[in-house]
Design a protein around this motif. Structure first.
Motif, short mmCIF file in Angstrom:
data_model
loop_
_atom_site.label_atom_id
_atom_site.label_comp_id
_atom_site.label_asym_id
_atom_site.label_seq_id
_atom_site.Cartn_x
_atom_site.Cartn_y
_atom_site.Cartn_z
N TYR A 43 0.13 3.30 17.15
CA TYR A 43 -0.12 2.46 16.06
C TYR A 43 0.94 2.19 15.36
CZ TYR A 43 -5.21 2.78 17.13
OH TYR A 43 -6.49 2.72 17.86
N ILE A 44 1.81 3.23 15.18
CA ILE A 44 3.16 2.78 14.27
C ILE A 44 3.98 1.74 15.15
CG2 ILE A 44 5.19 3.83 13.68
CD1 ILE A 44 3.74 6.49 13.11
N GLY A 45 4.15 2.11 16.46
CA GLY A 45 5.04 1.12 17.34
C GLY A 45 4.41 -0.55 17.13
N ILE A 46 3.02 -0.49 17.27
CA ILE A 46 2.29 -1.74 17.21
C ILE A 46 2.53 -2.48 15.94
CG2 ILE A 46 0.26 -2.80 17.21
CD1 ILE A 46 1.01 -2.15 20.12
N THR A 47 2.31 -1.51 14.87
CA THR A 47 2.64 -2.12 13.60
C THR A 47 4.14 -2.49 13.24
OG1 THR A 47 0.78 -0.74 12.63
CG2 THR A 47 2.37 -1.43 11.14
N ILE A 102 3.90 11.32 2.05
CA ILE A 102 3.61 9.87 2.42
C ILE A 102 3.75 10.08 3.96
CG2 ILE A 102 4.69 7.61 2.80
CD1 ILE A 102 5.67 7.87 0.21
N THR A 103 2.57 9.74 4.79
CA THR A 103 2.60 9.74 6.21
C THR A 103 2.51 8.32 6.73
OG1 THR A 103 0.13 9.95 6.17
CG2 THR A 103 1.61 11.92 6.20
N PRO A 104 3.00 8.25 7.84
CA PRO A 104 2.74 6.78 8.51
C PRO A 104 1.46 6.26 8.86
CG PRO A 104 3.81 8.05 9.90
CD PRO A 104 3.51 8.99 8.74
N VAL A 105 0.53 6.35 8.02
CA VAL A 105 -0.92 6.08 8.24
C VAL A 105 -1.19 5.31 6.89
CG1 VAL A 105 -3.28 6.93 8.38
CG2 VAL A 105 -1.20 8.18 9.47
N GLY A 106 -2.15 4.05 7.11
CA GLY A 106 -2.64 3.33 6.00
C GLY A 106 -1.52 2.60 5.14
N PHE A 107 -1.56 2.86 4.10
CA PHE A 107 -0.46 2.28 2.99
C PHE A 107 0.88 2.87 3.32
CE2 PHE A 107 2.01 1.84 -1.04
CZ PHE A 107 1.94 0.52 -1.18
N GLY A 108 1.05 4.11 3.72
CA GLY A 108 2.48 4.87 4.16
C GLY A 108 2.93 4.02 5.24
N LEU A 109 2.05 3.88 6.22
CA LEU A 109 2.53 3.05 7.32
C LEU A 109 2.92 1.64 6.82
CD1 LEU A 109 2.93 2.60 10.32
CD2 LEU A 109 0.38 2.06 10.69
N PHE A 110 2.23 1.03 6.01
CA PHE A 110 2.77 -0.32 5.64
C PHE A 110 4.13 -0.16 4.85
CE2 PHE A 110 3.47 -3.33 2.18
CZ PHE A 110 2.61 -4.59 2.59
N ILE A 111 4.49 0.78 4.14
CA ILE A 111 5.87 1.02 3.44
C ILE A 111 6.63 1.14 4.61
CG2 ILE A 111 6.89 2.68 1.76
CD1 ILE A 111 4.99 0.36 0.39
N PHE A 112 6.38 2.34 5.41
CA PHE A 112 7.31 2.52 6.60
C PHE A 112 7.76 1.40 7.23
CE2 PHE A 112 7.59 3.97 10.91
CZ PHE A 112 9.08 4.78 10.79
N ALA A 113 6.76 0.61 7.66
CA ALA A 113 7.00 -0.60 8.59
C ALA A 113 7.65 -1.82 7.89
CB ALA A 113 5.69 -1.55 8.97
N LEU A 114 7.28 -1.93 6.58
CA LEU A 114 8.23 -3.00 5.70
C LEU A 114 9.56 -2.48 5.52
CD1 LEU A 114 7.86 -5.47 3.73
CD2 LEU A 114 7.24 -3.99 1.97
N SER A 115 9.88 -1.35 5.26
CA SER A 115 11.11 -0.70 5.01
C SER A 115 12.13 -1.04 6.26
CB SER A 115 11.26 0.55 4.45
OG SER A 115 10.75 1.32 5.76
#
Length: 186
Positions: A43-47, A102-115
Motif C-alpha cells: 500500500y505504501i508503494g501504491i500510495t 507516526i507510522t506509514p498508515v492512514g494520516f502518517g502515510l499521507f504525510i510520508f507520501a506528501l513529503s
C-alpha cells in the motif's frame, strides 16, 4: 513526429522519473527499517506512486501559469516534513513502546507520501512550462517511484533484521539527512 525526438523524450522522462523515484527509494529504505508487514509495503508503494502522479500533474498544470519560484517553496516544505518525520522516528526509537509515533498508515502515510513527492511537484512546474506530454510523463513518474519505493522498503526490511534495535534510529537519521539535503541543495 521524428522517432529520435520521441525516443529522446522517453529517455529524458525516464531519467527524470528515476531521479525522482530515488527520493522515494531513499526514504523507503529509511522507513523500511520500522516494523512493516508486506501488505503495508504494498500500500505504501501504491500510495507513493499515486502521489508521484498527482503531484507532477498539479505542478504541470500550475507550471503553465506560475514562475519557477514556487518550486523552491515545495522543496522547502518537503524538506521540513522529512526533518520532522526523521526526528519523530529517531526519538521514538528510544521510547519503551514498540510502535513509532507516526507510522506509514492512514494520516502518517499521507504525510510520508506528501513529503516524498513534493519535489515531483517542482519538476512538474518546469515540465508544464516546456509543454511535455503530460499523461506519459506522470504515468512514468508514478510507476518508477512505486517500484523504487517497494525496493527501498523491502531492502530496509532486510537490513532491519541485521541491525536490530537501532534500525528505527538509523531510519530516522536517513529521513533527517534527506530532509537537510532538500533544504540545503548542494
Amino acid at each position: 513526429m521524428d522517432i529520435t525526438a520521441v525516443f529522446g523524450e522517453i529517455v529524458t522522462l525516464f531519467i527524470m522519473a528515476f531521479a525522482l523515484g530515488m527520493d522515494a527509494f531513499s526514504v523507503g529504505l529509511g522507513m523500511g527499517l520500522i516494523k512493516l508487514r508486506l501488505r503495508q509495503i504494498f500500500y505504501i508503494g501504491i500510495t507513493i506512486g499515486i502521489f508521484h502522479v498527482w503531484m507532477p500533474l498539479s505542478g504541470i498544470v500550475i507550471g503553465r501559469f506560475l514562475s519557477d519560484q514556487f518550486g523552491t517553496i515545495a522543496s522547502i516544505i518537503g524538506g521540513v516534513l522529512l526533518l520532522l518525520l526523521g526526528i519523530q522516528m529517531f526519538v521514538s526509537s528510544f521510547r519503551k513502546e514498540e510502535e513509532p509515533m507516526i507510522t506509514p498508515v492512514g494520516f502518517g502515510l499521507f504525510i510520508f507520501a506528501l513529503s516524498v513527492s513534493l519535489d515531483s511537484f517542482s519538476v512538474g512546474l518546469s515540465l508544464g512550462i516546456y509543454r511535455v506530454h503530460t499523461v506519459f510523463a506522470i504515468l512514468m513518474f508514478g510507476f518508477v517511484s512505486m517500484i523504487l519505493t517497494w525496493i527501498g522498503l523491502l531492502l530496509g526490511r532486510r537490513v532491519k533484521d541485521w541491525i536490530g534495535a537501532y534500525s528505527e534510529a538509523l531510519g530516522g537519521s536517513i529521513l533527517f539527512a534527506f530532509g537537510i539535503k532538500l533544504l540545503l541543495p548542494i
